[in-house]
Design an enzyme around this catalytic site. Sequence first.
Site, short mmCIF file in Angstrom:
data_model
loop_
_atom_site.label_atom_id
_atom_site.label_comp_id
_atom_site.label_asym_id
_atom_site.label_seq_id
_atom_site.Cartn_x
_atom_site.Cartn_y
_atom_site.Cartn_z
N GLN A 1 -15.56 29.73 9.19
CA GLN A 1 -16.07 31.08 8.92
C GLN A 1 -15.80 32.01 10.10
O GLN A 1 -15.40 33.17 9.93
CB GLN A 1 -17.58 31.03 8.67
CG GLN A 1 -18.02 30.41 7.35
CD GLN A 1 -18.24 28.91 7.41
OE1 GLN A 1 -17.58 28.19 8.19
NE2 GLN A 1 -19.14 28.41 6.58
N ARG B 1 -11.62 19.61 17.52
CA ARG B 1 -11.12 18.98 16.30
C ARG B 1 -9.82 19.66 15.89
O ARG B 1 -9.45 20.70 16.42
CB ARG B 1 -12.15 19.09 15.18
CG ARG B 1 -12.48 20.52 14.79
CD ARG B 1 -13.39 20.60 13.55
NE ARG B 1 -13.62 21.99 13.17
CZ ARG B 1 -14.28 22.38 12.09
NH1 ARG B 1 -14.80 21.48 11.27
NH2 ARG B 1 -14.44 23.66 11.80
N THR C 1 -4.12 -5.03 0.89
CA THR C 1 -3.41 -3.77 1.14
C THR C 1 -4.24 -2.89 2.07
O THR C 1 -3.69 -2.05 2.78
CB THR C 1 -3.08 -3.04 -0.18
OG1 THR C 1 -4.28 -2.63 -0.82
CG2 THR C 1 -2.27 -3.93 -1.10
N LYS D 1 0.86 -1.18 0.00
CA LYS D 1 0.00 0.00 0.00
C LYS D 1 0.89 1.23 0.00
O LYS D 1 1.84 1.31 0.80
CB LYS D 1 -0.88 0.00 1.26
CG LYS D 1 -2.05 0.95 1.22
CD LYS D 1 -3.13 0.44 0.28
CE LYS D 1 -4.53 0.86 0.65
NZ LYS D 1 -5.53 0.10 -0.15
N HIS E 1 -9.60 18.90 6.06
CA HIS E 1 -10.17 18.04 7.08
C HIS E 1 -9.17 16.99 7.56
O HIS E 1 -8.46 16.36 6.77
CB HIS E 1 -11.41 17.32 6.53
CG HIS E 1 -12.38 18.26 5.87
ND1 HIS E 1 -13.07 19.21 6.56
CD2 HIS E 1 -12.75 18.41 4.57
CE1 HIS E 1 -13.84 19.89 5.72
NE2 HIS E 1 -13.66 19.43 4.51
#
Lengths: 279, 279, 279, 279
Positions: free
Chosen positions: D216, D174, D57, D12, D244
């Site tokens: 924003q 996050r 993989t 991979k 992200h």
Amino acid sequence: MSTSLASHRYGKSHIRLVKVRRDREPHGLVDLTIDVQLEGAFESIYTSGDNTSCIATDTMKNTVYALARQHDLVHVETFGERLGRHFLEQPAVSRARISAAEHRWDHASVGGRPHPHAFTQPTGERWTADVVVDRNAVEVTSGLAHLVVLKTTDSAFAGFPRDRFTTLHETDDRILATSITASGRYRPGMTDFGARARIREGLIRTFAAHESRSVQHTLYAMAEAALDTCADIDEVTLRLPNRHHLLVDLEPFGLDNPNEVYLPTEEPHGLIEATLRRS
Amino acid sequence: MSTSLASHRYGKSHIRLVKVRRDREPHGLVDLTIDVQLEGAFESIYTSGDNTSCIATDTMKNTVYALARQHDLVHVETFGERLGRHFLEQPAVSRARISAAEHRWDHASVGGRPHPHAFTQPTGERWTADVVVDRNAVEVTSGLAHLVVLKTTDSAFAGFPRDRFTTLHETDDRILATSITASGRYRPGMTDFGARARIREGLIRTFAAHESRSVQHTLYAMAEAALDTCADIDEVTLRLPNRHHLLVDLEPFGLDNPNEVYLPTEEPHGLIEATLRRS
Amino acid sequence: MSTSLASHRYGKSHIRLVKVRRDREPHGLVDLTIDVQLEGAFESIYTSGDNTSCIATDTMKNTVYALARQHDLVHVETFGERLGRHFLEQPAVSRARISAAEHRWDHASVGGRPHPHAFTQPTGERWTADVVVDRNAVEVTSGLAHLVVLKTTDSAFAGFPRDRFTTLHETDDRILATSITASGRYRPGMTDFGARARIREGLIRTFAAHESRSVQHTLYAMAEAALDTCADIDEVTLRLPNRHHLLVDLEPFGLDNPNEVYLPTEEPHGLIEATLRRS
Amino acid sequence: MSTSLASHRYGKSHIRLVKVRRDREPHGLVDLTIDVQLEGAFESIYTSGDNTSCIATDTMKNTVYALARQHDLVHVETFGERLGRHFLEQPAVSRARISAAEHRWDHASVGGRPHPHAFTQPTGERWTADVVVDRNAVEVTSGLAHLVVLKTTDSAFAGFPRDRFTTLHETDDRILATSITASGRYRPGMTDFGARARIREGLIRTFAAHESRSVQHTLYAMAEAALDTCADIDEVTLRLPNRHHLLVDLEPFGLDNPNEVYLPTEEPHGLIEATLRRS
């Protein structure tokens, strides 16, 4: 100081989408990159962190996949208008812009005819040659790179071992897509270097026809076919990235997905390399 | 501490070369990127800065252009072998590796037939669409990007003003190459979005046939043709980078260059943009 | 059908320019990519192929280099305004847009202090590691890639052989720039993998200080320094593309160019690779 | 014809991984791209489509994430060796190669000191300028592009509307990462163009300190800060892609993931654009 929002817009960019139409022969294939941009009464998201009107860009992405399942993609312009009208249903939205880039796929030419399930993408294929000369010998290798192919059926992957880190489901019908890098080494002393076209034809024909159980399995068949086409080549090397097409899970939206709507990915990718030699 | 050179090689990479064969119809076009790598008795260059045996990589580049003028490029493998043998004439060189990537060009299809002097390159063309929806109207634009075309004749550039910073020579026969970005705006209310294919055909046909006096001149003709193909389109925008192909100066090597050996460049490039509207 | 030019503009894009200020210590370095775009009374170029008002984009490029020689580049905004005003001297021009991107260079840190003539560019350096494990052994290699460096002096290239294809002039003072790819192999059994930072420091320090007679010559000194920094490394491999900076010929404009205004290029490039081993 | 497999390997490639260490101040951040390649007794996969020994993989990818949760990443070489030994536990595997590229992040400099939770990535930042000159006025805009920043905490996204296509979970902590494109327009008549450095400082300081409820929300605070730094600038435009970082689901492997192991993505991405004007 006093400031004001003079303009603002937001959305989701680079939503990748492949849709296969399997209900007729030949299969149809649409490959899109879509951007969604919304304008509207979103000021309070910016100024006070109030997300009440903030349609998540993740929701925009989901909407693209769900509507792609529900509607035809004959003209991407019509699909774009449909998407735009959907977002305008939200009162805060005053304008929606849908931009799409469609990546062209042609039915692969096999024996002079378009194959119903195999496709090639005209995306920068190159023909390569490598010549090494020293005082005793010349070694010549001819090949190609960036030959991008995809087949919509006749590819399975099952029977692989499962350990505590295995989550992949077995499949008996998946999309198989790759960007072929191939090279063939000429037997010493050759001076007629016309093998590439025949190798290329053998690779595509075999890719299209093979009942694939894995990329490895198809690589082997392709390399054998390449060696078969040309007695002057004594060794063939193939390098095949597995460009995974992930079936999008539409269940959360109450929709099925009968091998129709896919997310094509380039990262990470499987990578299979092998050399076959005439023995 | 004692150290030794375990291995070493050097050369010139990414030598760009376009050769046109004009002596027959249709014209032939070969577009290559070549790497030269030499191995040999070069240790003293590294260890003591003695350049007596150091063939300049700039000389390697010149050699590629000179030999490309003198020899056919039917098989790049044969040309690679010739280059390799040339470098082996130097006693210090024990091995030469010539690697080439050939960028494919197809004769442009005009009216269903291959045009003798116009070419397209299958290199990632994309079809674009842009849909803007608000509460009163829908605006739909369709287009294409990365449609790469080249013509080997019927392109001139002369009569431009000369000031103290002007060094460009006038020419009545040059290569014209560009990567077309085009878009057409549909008249409001249209729902049949089939214009792109007709616009594309009009662009290529006009590019191939036009007696070009400048990129601007050809842009205008192409945009007019695009508008002509489709009454539903009221405005066409074209963006044409001028991918200059510089005629290589072979005089220092005692060779002429009758519009045959070119250095294709992408940076810097002219950039011509215009919108034509139906009035 | 009647059509009209709704808008149009043209110019030269991606003009690359490096200017060195050598009159003080430390040296100054400005690295720009500039786009010029003109609007004005250019309709007849498009509609009738009349080039009387068509300032060649090649002339725009020359103008950028000539004005860069004549004026300071302390603020690129001021230089942009100057360029714009220059083009507005032509009656046909109604508006000029100059767009610039400045590529950042920092003085290289050597022994904790900024070096006066050596620079690094923060442009995506990566640290690499390669571990090969089989049933008998582990081989560990650590390195880095995309470490971009440049020095404005202490680099020469002379004494190389001349044949009928050699046109390069000898030079005793040129810009030397490269993007370093380096790796060092650990002696078997090592478990402390902290060599990379020391190797990196040795490479930069030596690049900055070396009196270079060729890229090969400097490569050898850098690799020796890297081996010197770390007894746990028994082999170092370097790969150095020679990012040529071509001195722009300003003579046609009646200007000298005392190693000040350069065209940086990436294609073609010299490429030097070697492995040094502790013996 | 008889052929044999001369060599073969598979694995991979481009497994992307970000790991955050939150147990101490300052936070630690490791950003890797990992390739896994296995060699061994895999012939029957190729020759007969027998997948009994074919480690998927996809399983390799999962293994990388699981082991990254369980082990330190102080030296990626040690982690590579651990991964390699894991795959060697399979009898079919004779050799494992783990290649890693580590993408460098520096703690952001705020007020001259490294911020404990905010990072910048030295990855090709450019400084931009745009000057438009016509016969009446000069408009000057200065900015920057590719200023890549990330913060490991103080970023939430909640309270957004949910419709039938919404699946995103609310989060109060996050990773927030973006590549800043910013520009500021100078008030007419300015001739001192030193605003960029102050704008840049204001953008980074605010990005680091802001309690973000959305991209924003943070964009607005950053643009306000940029306007605050410089009275000569009357308008600031920001363009912030939302890069992200997806928390990897390790539950199938019996592992938790307390905001530690992430998959960074670039496609698709949110895209937020706004202009703030001094009123």
